[in-house]
Design a protein around this motif. Structure first.
Motif, mmCIF file in Angstrom:
data_model
loop_
_atom_site.group_PDB
_atom_site.id
_atom_site.type_symbol
_atom_site.label_atom_id
_atom_site.label_comp_id
_atom_site.label_asym_id
_atom_site.label_seq_id
_atom_site.Cartn_x
_atom_site.Cartn_y
_atom_site.Cartn_z
ATOM 1 N N TRP A 144 11.727 16.593 -16.874
ATOM 2 C CA TRP A 144 10.627 17.355 -15.911
ATOM 3 C C TRP A 144 9.833 18.435 -16.855
ATOM 4 C CZ3 TRP A 144 9.786 21.982 -13.854
ATOM 5 C CH2 TRP A 144 8.922 22.164 -12.885
ATOM 6 N N LEU A 145 10.737 19.370 -17.446
ATOM 7 C CA LEU A 145 10.101 20.330 -18.163
ATOM 8 C C LEU A 145 9.336 19.897 -19.214
ATOM 9 C CD1 LEU A 145 13.441 22.696 -18.974
ATOM 10 C CD2 LEU A 145 11.618 23.040 -17.196
ATOM 11 N N LYS A 146 9.244 18.819 -19.715
ATOM 12 C CA LYS A 146 8.235 18.310 -20.809
ATOM 13 C C LYS A 146 7.383 17.504 -20.013
ATOM 14 C CE LYS A 146 10.594 19.552 -24.538
ATOM 15 N NZ LYS A 146 10.101 20.541 -25.629
ATOM 16 N N GLY A 147 7.419 17.202 -18.970
ATOM 17 C CA GLY A 147 6.412 16.249 -18.266
ATOM 18 C C GLY A 147 5.586 17.040 -17.235
ATOM 19 N N ASP A 148 6.129 16.884 -15.823
ATOM 20 C CA ASP A 148 5.429 17.831 -14.789
ATOM 21 C C ASP A 148 5.516 19.178 -14.918
ATOM 22 O OD1 ASP A 148 4.891 15.428 -13.893
ATOM 23 O OD2 ASP A 148 6.103 15.618 -11.963
ATOM 24 N N GLY A 149 6.724 19.851 -15.251
ATOM 25 C CA GLY A 149 6.544 21.381 -15.630
ATOM 26 C C GLY A 149 5.676 21.738 -16.520
ATOM 27 N N ASN A 175 0.675 -1.256 0.101
ATOM 28 C CA ASN A 175 -0.002 -0.036 0.169
ATOM 29 C C ASN A 175 0.838 1.083 0.041
ATOM 30 O OD1 ASN A 175 -1.882 1.998 0.181
ATOM 31 N ND2 ASN A 175 -2.541 1.407 2.241
ATOM 32 N N LEU A 176 1.376 1.694 -1.207
ATOM 33 C CA LEU A 176 2.292 2.861 -1.356
ATOM 34 C C LEU A 176 1.295 4.233 -1.122
ATOM 35 C CD1 LEU A 176 4.384 1.643 -4.334
ATOM 36 C CD2 LEU A 176 4.673 1.586 -1.862
ATOM 37 N N SER A 177 0.333 4.207 -0.934
ATOM 38 C CA SER A 177 -0.370 5.543 -0.886
ATOM 39 C C SER A 177 0.147 6.105 0.435
ATOM 40 C CB SER A 177 -2.152 5.253 -0.705
ATOM 41 O OG SER A 177 -2.346 4.577 0.203
ATOM 42 N N VAL A 178 0.363 5.372 1.510
ATOM 43 C CA VAL A 178 0.819 5.870 2.687
ATOM 44 C C VAL A 178 2.104 6.558 2.423
ATOM 45 C CG1 VAL A 178 1.824 5.324 5.263
ATOM 46 C CG2 VAL A 178 -0.441 4.124 3.920
ATOM 47 N N LEU A 179 3.155 6.127 1.610
ATOM 48 C CA LEU A 179 4.540 6.636 1.328
ATOM 49 C C LEU A 179 4.218 7.737 0.343
ATOM 50 C CD1 LEU A 179 6.239 3.101 1.002
ATOM 51 C CD2 LEU A 179 6.078 4.769 2.859
ATOM 52 N N SER A 180 3.380 7.820 -0.587
ATOM 53 C CA SER A 180 3.343 8.933 -1.656
ATOM 54 C C SER A 180 2.783 10.094 -1.195
ATOM 55 C CB SER A 180 2.788 8.556 -2.638
ATOM 56 O OG SER A 180 1.229 8.305 -2.403
ATOM 57 N N HIS A 181 3.087 11.359 -1.943
ATOM 58 C CA HIS A 181 2.650 12.683 -1.485
ATOM 59 C C HIS A 181 1.957 12.900 -2.946
ATOM 60 C CE1 HIS A 181 5.382 13.099 1.618
ATOM 61 N NE2 HIS A 181 6.316 12.793 0.934
ATOM 62 N N ALA A 182 0.883 14.027 -2.752
ATOM 63 C CA ALA A 182 0.324 14.291 -3.840
ATOM 64 C C ALA A 182 1.246 14.390 -4.934
ATOM 65 C CB ALA A 182 -0.599 15.621 -3.654
ATOM 66 N N SER A 183 2.135 15.368 -4.848
ATOM 67 C CA SER A 183 3.110 15.677 -5.792
ATOM 68 C C SER A 183 4.578 15.547 -4.927
ATOM 69 C CB SER A 183 3.077 16.869 -6.316
ATOM 70 O OG SER A 183 4.118 17.280 -7.216
ATOM 71 N N ILE A 184 5.491 14.768 -5.371
ATOM 72 C CA ILE A 184 6.928 14.935 -4.998
ATOM 73 C C ILE A 184 7.746 16.033 -5.540
ATOM 74 C CG2 ILE A 184 8.929 13.320 -4.491
ATOM 75 C CD1 ILE A 184 7.034 11.042 -4.712
ATOM 76 N N ASP A 185 8.164 16.973 -4.947
ATOM 77 C CA ASP A 185 8.966 18.000 -5.511
ATOM 78 C C ASP A 185 10.368 17.518 -5.536
ATOM 79 O OD1 ASP A 185 9.683 20.550 -6.481
ATOM 80 O OD2 ASP A 185 9.616 21.468 -4.622
ATOM 81 N N ILE A 186 10.706 17.115 -6.911
ATOM 82 C CA ILE A 186 12.080 16.920 -7.188
ATOM 83 C C ILE A 186 12.752 17.980 -8.014
ATOM 84 C CG2 ILE A 186 11.614 14.410 -7.384
ATOM 85 C CD1 ILE A 186 11.419 14.778 -10.301
ATOM 86 N N LEU A 187 12.077 19.201 -8.100
ATOM 87 C CA LEU A 187 12.847 20.167 -8.932
ATOM 88 C C LEU A 187 14.136 20.609 -8.362
ATOM 89 C CD1 LEU A 187 12.625 22.200 -11.426
ATOM 90 C CD2 LEU A 187 11.339 23.623 -10.388
ATOM 91 N N PRO A 188 14.036 20.865 -6.913
ATOM 92 C CA PRO A 188 15.118 21.451 -6.260
ATOM 93 C C PRO A 188 16.428 20.572 -6.671
ATOM 94 C CG PRO A 188 13.542 21.734 -5.079
ATOM 95 C CD PRO A 188 12.927 20.858 -5.937
ATOM 96 N N THR A 189 16.162 19.095 -6.390
ATOM 97 C CA THR A 189 17.254 18.219 -6.752
ATOM 98 C C THR A 189 17.551 18.277 -8.392
ATOM 99 O OG1 THR A 189 16.364 16.696 -5.104
ATOM 100 C CG2 THR A 189 17.820 15.714 -6.733
ATOM 101 N N LEU A 190 16.691 18.438 -9.217
ATOM 102 C CA LEU A 190 16.993 18.448 -10.665
ATOM 103 C C LEU A 190 17.872 19.578 -10.991
ATOM 104 C CD1 LEU A 190 13.555 17.360 -12.142
ATOM 105 C CD2 LEU A 190 15.674 15.919 -12.033
ATOM 106 N N LEU A 191 17.589 20.776 -10.360
ATOM 107 C CA LEU A 191 18.235 22.129 -10.535
ATOM 108 C C LEU A 191 19.707 22.054 -10.054
ATOM 109 C CD1 LEU A 191 15.403 24.734 -9.884
ATOM 110 C CD2 LEU A 191 16.252 23.842 -12.100
ATOM 111 N N GLU A 192 19.746 21.484 -9.039
ATOM 112 C CA GLU A 192 21.137 21.345 -8.434
ATOM 113 C C GLU A 192 21.941 20.444 -9.350
ATOM 114 O OE1 GLU A 192 23.799 20.714 -4.776
ATOM 115 O OE2 GLU A 192 21.856 21.556 -4.485
ATOM 116 N N GLY A 193 21.367 19.137 -9.802
ATOM 117 C CA GLY A 193 21.887 18.493 -10.719
ATOM 118 C C GLY A 193 22.463 19.075 -12.037
#
Length: 167
Positions: A86-91, A32-50
């Motif tokens: 990310w830009l083409k997808g979630d962004g 049951n991964l719904s407990v672990l997931s968020h509505a949206s995981i904000d990965i943008l800071p990590t992507l920008l750093e990378g």
């Protein structure tokens, strides 16, 4: 969200020999991964750093005339890099209607184009032009990261203000 085809860690199972996988699959119970997931995981800071780190590594390799990974220079590298995905997808889903986002997409493509131009100049022995193009690339990358952060911050700020006014 980053296009990874593998999971790491103990969420599903401990590391096991390949021959044990068929038995594990037969016994596996869906989590049951719904407990672990968020509505949206904000990965943008990590992507920008990378993206910033990869830009720094590219510029360092150019300055020291070291090898640059071929995938960085491919014609469609901007479609394959993590930030490009990310830009083409979630962004695009979050900001696609905003003119600022279109400018960010164009700047991202320009950054990858500048990388290919700089490498070509370096390969042709035009070190001065290669380094100049690298400095333009760095400037464009810094602008893009700032614009993207501003766009996200403005959205988050607007959302928190609208939530704060509701009773």
């Amino acid at each position: 969200k980053m296009g990874c085809g593998h999971l790491q860690g103990y969420l599903f199972a401990k590391p096991m020999p390949g021959e044990d996988i068929p038995l594990w699959l037969r016994q596996f119970k869906n989590l049951n991964l719904s407990v672990l997931s968020h509505a949206s995981i904000d990965i943008l800071p990590t992507l920008l750093e990378g993206h910033g780190q990869r830009t720094e590594n590219f510029l360092l390799a150019m300055r020291e005339q070291k090898s640059i990974p071929q995938h960085v220079l491919e014609q469609d590298a901007e479609e394959k890099c993590h930030l490009g995905r990310w830009l083409k997808g979630d962004g695009s889903l979050r900001f696609g209607e905003q003119s600022e986002f279109l400018q960010i997409l164009q700047r991202h493509e320009k950054i990858h184009h500048l990388a290919r131009q700089a490498k070509l100049a370096l390969d042709n022995g035009d070190v001065a032009n290669a380094l100049y193009l690298g400095s333009v690339l760095e400037c464009e990358n810094n602008k893009m990261i700032k614009e993207l952060r501003n766009l996200v911050y403005d959205e988050e700020s607007a959302l928190s203000c609208s939530h704060g006014t509701q009773h």
